[in-house]
Design an enzyme around this catalytic site. Structure first.
Site, PDB file in Angstrom:
ATOM      1  N   ALA A 125       0.861  -1.186   0.000  1.00  0.00           N
ATOM      2  CA  ALA A 125       0.000   0.000   0.000  1.00  0.00           C
ATOM      3  C   ALA A 125       0.897   1.235   0.000  1.00  0.00           C
ATOM      4  O   ALA A 125       1.341   1.702   1.045  1.00  0.00           O
ATOM      5  CB  ALA A 125      -0.929  -0.002   1.211  1.00  0.00           C
ATOM      6  N   GLU A 154      12.036  -4.346  -8.463  1.00  0.00           N
ATOM      7  CA  GLU A 154      10.699  -4.248  -9.040  1.00  0.00           C
ATOM      8  C   GLU A 154      10.766  -3.736 -10.473  1.00  0.00           C
ATOM      9  O   GLU A 154      10.073  -4.258 -11.367  1.00  0.00           O
ATOM     10  CB  GLU A 154       9.828  -3.322  -8.187  1.00  0.00           C
ATOM     11  N   GLY A 177       6.634   3.202 -10.755  1.00  0.00           N
ATOM     12  CA  GLY A 177       7.109   4.553 -11.028  1.00  0.00           C
ATOM     13  C   GLY A 177       6.890   4.870 -12.493  1.00  0.00           C
ATOM     14  O   GLY A 177       7.343   4.119 -13.374  1.00  0.00           O
TER      15      GLY A 177
END
Length: 380
Positions: free
Chosen positions: A125, A245, A367
């Site tokens: 989150a 990631e 991002g």
């Protein structure tokens, strides 16, 4: 093209296991899951039984103790099969990465075994309705009252939001005014009083992936639920794991693009116009050849970044460049290949149309690509 040398026979055996799982237990049912915006928990448990979740988690905590190439393989195969409902496996793996790398011993023992087994599903989150990629502007706050933090705020775009049992929450725990030093990661069980989940959000694609909002209203968690046991380290933890990631997104993009190219080669060889296969037109062959070359270049860059990741020397800007270039390439491949399908490319019965809907988020996830350009630009 240059053959891949990143993987050995054990990696390829694992890849075969992933492919069988996807072919037998995912692809035949995926359309049903899209209708209900949810992948059944039984699929998670089956993936856990096969060792497909959190392969890098040490054996002492229920995992296989393998290197991150195994995680990359799972991500690649999910996108190659366009099993977009299982994108949450990657998020689950990221949660395990936070625990493996930063958690206290008690935190690891409490949560990692259930995650590896697929019995406990993880979520992150991070994003808030009005903050986007600006993590230092988050409003969610955790205030220490005695031995508990009291959490208030809202988060959005939560992958695994419906199923999640454990949430890695990005929250402000300090008031120093120094931005990153006030941010902590807090491990919040989803059944805590005051934590609620929205209905699945309506998205352009990824219809089988349960994406929701999370709301925190006076949610109380023990102070020992701060990741690593020390508040104020959240931003550092995020930055260390974001490189992985972004590399994973780059690998997913290349795998998806390669699948679309292969499907388009088959289509253009079997579909005729003006008396001959579409593939026989020079314009078609030149477009496909150009895409093939770009995919090969992207694959080699991803593999080199993976080698650096294994050596713990992957830089944030290198991962950002991989994510930027490869996710942009995925869009180019899907767009050009859909065009070569003609009207059929707009029909969801053809894989290229599903890729068209599902791939687009990769230029935003992890991002936005504009942020990737900024990260690379700072090194110029």
């Amino acid at each position: 093209m240059i053959p891949r040398t990143l993987f050995d026979h054990e990696h390829e055996a694992f890849r075969s296991t992933v492919r069988r799982f996807l072919a037998n237990e995912v692809s035949p049912f995926h359309e049903q899951w899209e209708a209900v915006h949810l992948v059944p928990r039984a699929v998670w448990k089956r993936a856990g039984e096969l060792g497909l979740l959190n392969a890098t988690t040490p054996q002492a905590y229920g995992g296989l103790g393998l290197d991150r190439r195994f995680s990359l393989i799972t991500s690649e195969e999910v996108f190659r099969a366009n099993a977009s409902g299982l994108i949450g496996f990657g998020v689950h793996d990221i949660v395990a990465g936070y625990l493996n790398n930063f958690a206290t011993e008690a935190q690891k023992q409490r949560w990692l075994p259930g995650m590896a087994a697929g019995e406990l599903i993880g979520a992150v989150a991070m994003t808030e309705p009005n903050t986007g990629s600006d993590l230092q502007a988050i409003k969610t706050r955790a205030v220490l009252e005695g031995d508990h933090y009291v959490i208030n705020g809202a988060k959005t775009f939560i992958s695994n939001g419906t199923h999640c049992d454990l949430v890695v929450l990005v929250a402000k725990t300090g008031n120093s005014g120094k931005g990153s030093q006030d941010i902590s990661l807090i491990l919040v069980e989803a059944d805590r009083v005051g934590l609620s989940k929205s209905r699945p959000l309506k998205k352009v694609g990824l219809h089988a992936q349960d994406t929701t909002m999370l709301f925190f209203e006076d949610v109380r968690v023990p102070r020992e639920n701060v990741l690593g046991g020390e508040p104020g380290k959240g931003f550092i933890h995020l930055m260390k794991e974001l490189a992985w990631e972004r590399l994973a997104i780059a690998g997913q993009s290349i795998a998806g693009a390669e699948a679309v190219l292969e499907q388009t080669l088959d289509y253009t060889r079997g579909r005729s116009v003006f008396g001959k296969p579409i593939f026989e037109f020079q314009n078609t062959r030149f477009q496909l050849a150009d895409l093939k070359a770009q995919i090969a270049i992207g694959q080699n860059y991803v593999d080199r970044c993976m080698e650096l990741c294994l050596a713990h020397t992957l830089t944030p800007e290198a991962a950002a460049a991989a994510k930027l270039w490869c996710s942009d390439l995925y869009t180019r491949v899907v767009d050009q290949c859909l065009q070569l399908h003609g009207g059929n490319g707009y029909m969801l019965e053809y894989p290229v149309a599903r890729h068209y809907l599902d791939h687009r988020v990769l230029r935003i996830a992890g991002g936005a690509n504009e942020i990737m350009k900024e990260l690379v630009g700072r090194t110029l």
